[in-house]
Design a protein around this motif. Structure first.
Motif, mmCIF file in Angstrom:
data_model
loop_
_atom_site.group_PDB
_atom_site.id
_atom_site.type_symbol
_atom_site.label_atom_id
_atom_site.label_comp_id
_atom_site.label_asym_id
_atom_site.label_seq_id
_atom_site.Cartn_x
_atom_site.Cartn_y
_atom_site.Cartn_z
ATOM 1 N N ASP A 6 0.823 -1.249 0.053
ATOM 2 C CA ASP A 6 -0.111 0.182 0.391
ATOM 3 C C ASP A 6 1.073 1.157 0.059
ATOM 4 O O ASP A 6 1.989 1.136 0.240
ATOM 5 N N ALA A 7 0.113 2.770 0.185
ATOM 6 C CA ALA A 7 1.250 3.868 0.186
ATOM 7 C C ALA A 7 1.815 3.803 0.984
ATOM 8 O O ALA A 7 3.129 4.282 1.003
ATOM 9 N N GLU B 64 5.020 2.260 -0.316
ATOM 10 C CA GLU B 64 5.707 2.392 -1.169
ATOM 11 C C GLU B 64 6.814 3.699 -0.755
ATOM 12 O O GLU B 64 7.797 3.639 -1.031
ATOM 13 N N GLN B 65 5.994 4.181 0.233
ATOM 14 C CA GLN B 65 6.670 5.627 0.336
ATOM 15 C C GLN B 65 8.145 4.677 1.446
ATOM 16 O O GLN B 65 9.147 4.917 1.235
ATOM 17 N N SER B 66 7.879 3.494 2.169
ATOM 18 C CA SER B 66 9.194 3.245 3.232
ATOM 19 C C SER B 66 10.131 2.764 1.808
ATOM 20 O O SER B 66 11.521 2.695 1.902
ATOM 21 N N PHE B 67 9.659 1.876 0.764
ATOM 22 C CA PHE B 67 10.613 0.840 -0.360
ATOM 23 C C PHE B 67 11.138 2.552 -0.533
ATOM 24 O O PHE B 67 12.692 2.487 -1.201
ATOM 25 N N GLN C 239 15.398 -1.862 8.153
ATOM 26 C CA GLN C 239 14.371 -2.383 8.987
ATOM 27 C C GLN C 239 12.722 -1.935 9.054
ATOM 28 O O GLN C 239 12.709 -3.112 9.194
ATOM 29 N N ASP C 240 12.335 -0.819 8.520
ATOM 30 C CA ASP C 240 10.785 -0.913 8.444
ATOM 31 C C ASP C 240 10.592 -1.275 7.620
ATOM 32 O O ASP C 240 9.731 -2.310 7.553
ATOM 33 N N VAL C 241 11.832 -1.470 6.467
ATOM 34 C CA VAL C 241 10.724 -2.327 4.918
ATOM 35 C C VAL C 241 10.563 -3.644 5.254
ATOM 36 O O VAL C 241 9.697 -4.226 4.751
ATOM 37 N N ALA C 242 12.184 -4.083 6.043
ATOM 38 C CA ALA C 242 11.438 -5.718 6.106
ATOM 39 C C ALA C 242 10.673 -5.826 7.391
ATOM 40 O O ALA C 242 9.943 -6.631 7.085
ATOM 41 N N ALA C 243 10.170 -5.464 8.019
ATOM 42 C CA ALA C 243 9.090 -5.388 9.453
ATOM 43 C C ALA C 243 8.067 -5.594 8.867
ATOM 44 O O ALA C 243 6.902 -6.586 8.729
ATOM 45 N N GLN C 244 7.725 -4.636 7.864
ATOM 46 C CA GLN C 244 6.734 -3.930 7.096
ATOM 47 C C GLN C 244 6.531 -5.473 6.299
ATOM 48 O O GLN C 244 4.636 -6.310 5.582
ATOM 49 N N LEU C 245 7.226 -6.141 5.093
ATOM 50 C CA LEU C 245 7.169 -7.179 4.879
ATOM 51 C C LEU C 245 6.761 -8.268 5.396
ATOM 52 O O LEU C 245 6.457 -9.528 5.004
ATOM 53 N N GLY D 159 7.375 4.219 -14.183
ATOM 54 C CA GLY D 159 6.006 4.844 -13.912
ATOM 55 C C GLY D 159 5.327 4.262 -12.231
ATOM 56 O O GLY D 159 4.585 5.504 -11.519
ATOM 57 N N ARG D 160 6.162 4.654 -11.117
ATOM 58 C CA ARG D 160 5.715 4.373 -10.181
ATOM 59 C C ARG D 160 6.571 5.486 -9.082
ATOM 60 O O ARG D 160 7.065 5.892 -8.964
#
Length: 289
Positions: free
Chosen positions: A137-138, A141-144, A175-181, A288-289
């Motif tokens: 989600d948004a 996308e922001q964290s990635f 850290q943030d992206v890994a936890a979200q995934l 385009g992302r």
């Protein structure tokens, strides 16, 4: 050598590499998803094999390597979907069945119809889109985006610059992206990833049919989809940027999975060169992302 590979050779080395890369990455995704299944059995017992809506393997806020890699397979599938698979073959089969598309094929038509009849056991295009949107989600996308830009900043830093601050920024983003995934890819998401990977394999197999390759003008699946996208899908396709992003997604999630414990403990040092290169590939692809 298959017909589409022979045609891809004529198109140039880049096209042939893209075709081989897709098959290689598809096999990797299938293996990662099987490894996640094995990890789920280890944690929840044999009953996990028959459960569609499995919970995450890690506690809330924690990152699990198997979960991250499996989520990477789903992110790969999202980008391959944006490149045109399996939606192109779905629309091609439907168009032939309804008489909206005319192709001089016979045996290939049988292959397309077999593919079409199995649609009731697969996720529809709308269902796949919903799963991608829920997991990625948004907020994700922001964290990635913060992660890939942090890694890209390391790549662009002058040779004499101290990278400690940039590395700390990249580590925090990872850290943030890994936890979200780890948390977002629980439930039906990874069941869907296995189903979608199988559908991509089936769609590629249909596009390998020599009769269909000839009817669509020859070349790699990506060339044929690009040539006929407006006719079949009603919109243009530009597969290569999304294929690059699919590759970058696998490389980045593999790095985060391998570094998960170091990221969690704060002992992770400078990101691996492959992760930095993957971030550059993601950004250069645009898409385009």
């Amino acid at each position: 050598m298959t017909t589409e590979v022979q045609s891809a050779v004529a198109e140039g080395p880049r096209t042939l590499r893209a075709l081989r890369r897709t098959w290689r990455e598809l096999r990797l995704c299938e293996r990662l998803l099987e490894e996640h299944r094995a990890a789920a059995v280890s944690r929840y017992g044999a009953a996990a094999l028959s459960v569609v809506d499995l919970p995450p393997l890690s506690a809330e806020g924690e990152a699990d390597p198997a979960q991250i890699r499996a989520a990477g397979a789903l992110l790969w599938a999202r980008e391959v979907e944006a490149a045109g698979l399996p939606s192109f073959v779905d629309a091609l089969a439907e168009g032939l069945l309804e008489g909206k598309l005319l192709l001089d094929i016979s045996a290939a038509a049988d292959a397309l119809m077999l593919y079409w009849r199995s649609r009731t056991t697969r996720f529809s295009s709308a269902e796949r889109a919903s799963i991608y949107q829920r997991v990625f989600d948004a907020s994700f996308e922001q964290s990635f985006a913060q992660l890939v830009h942090a890694l890209d900043a390391i790549a662009r830093a002058p040779r004499e610059q101290n990278l400690a601050a940039l590395s700390a920024r990249a580590t925090a983003a990872a850290q943030d992206v890994a936890a979200q995934l780890s948390q977002r890819s629980g439930g039906i998401a990874l069941y869907a990833a296995r189903s979608i990977s199988d559908q991509v394999r089936q769609a590629l197999a249909v596009l390998r049919h020599p009769e269909l390759v000839r009817a669509l003008g020859g070349g790699s699946p990506w060339r044929m989809m690009r040539m006929h996208a407006m006719e079949v899908l009603g919109r243009p396709l530009d597969p290569e940027p999304h294929l690059d992003r699919a590759s970058a997604a696998l490389r980045l999630t593999n790095w985060m999975a391998g570094a998960a414990h170091g990221l969690a403990s704060g002992t992770q040092s400078l990101p691996a060169p492959d992760a930095i290169e993957a971030a550059e590939l993601w950004l250069s692809a645009g898409a385009g992302r």
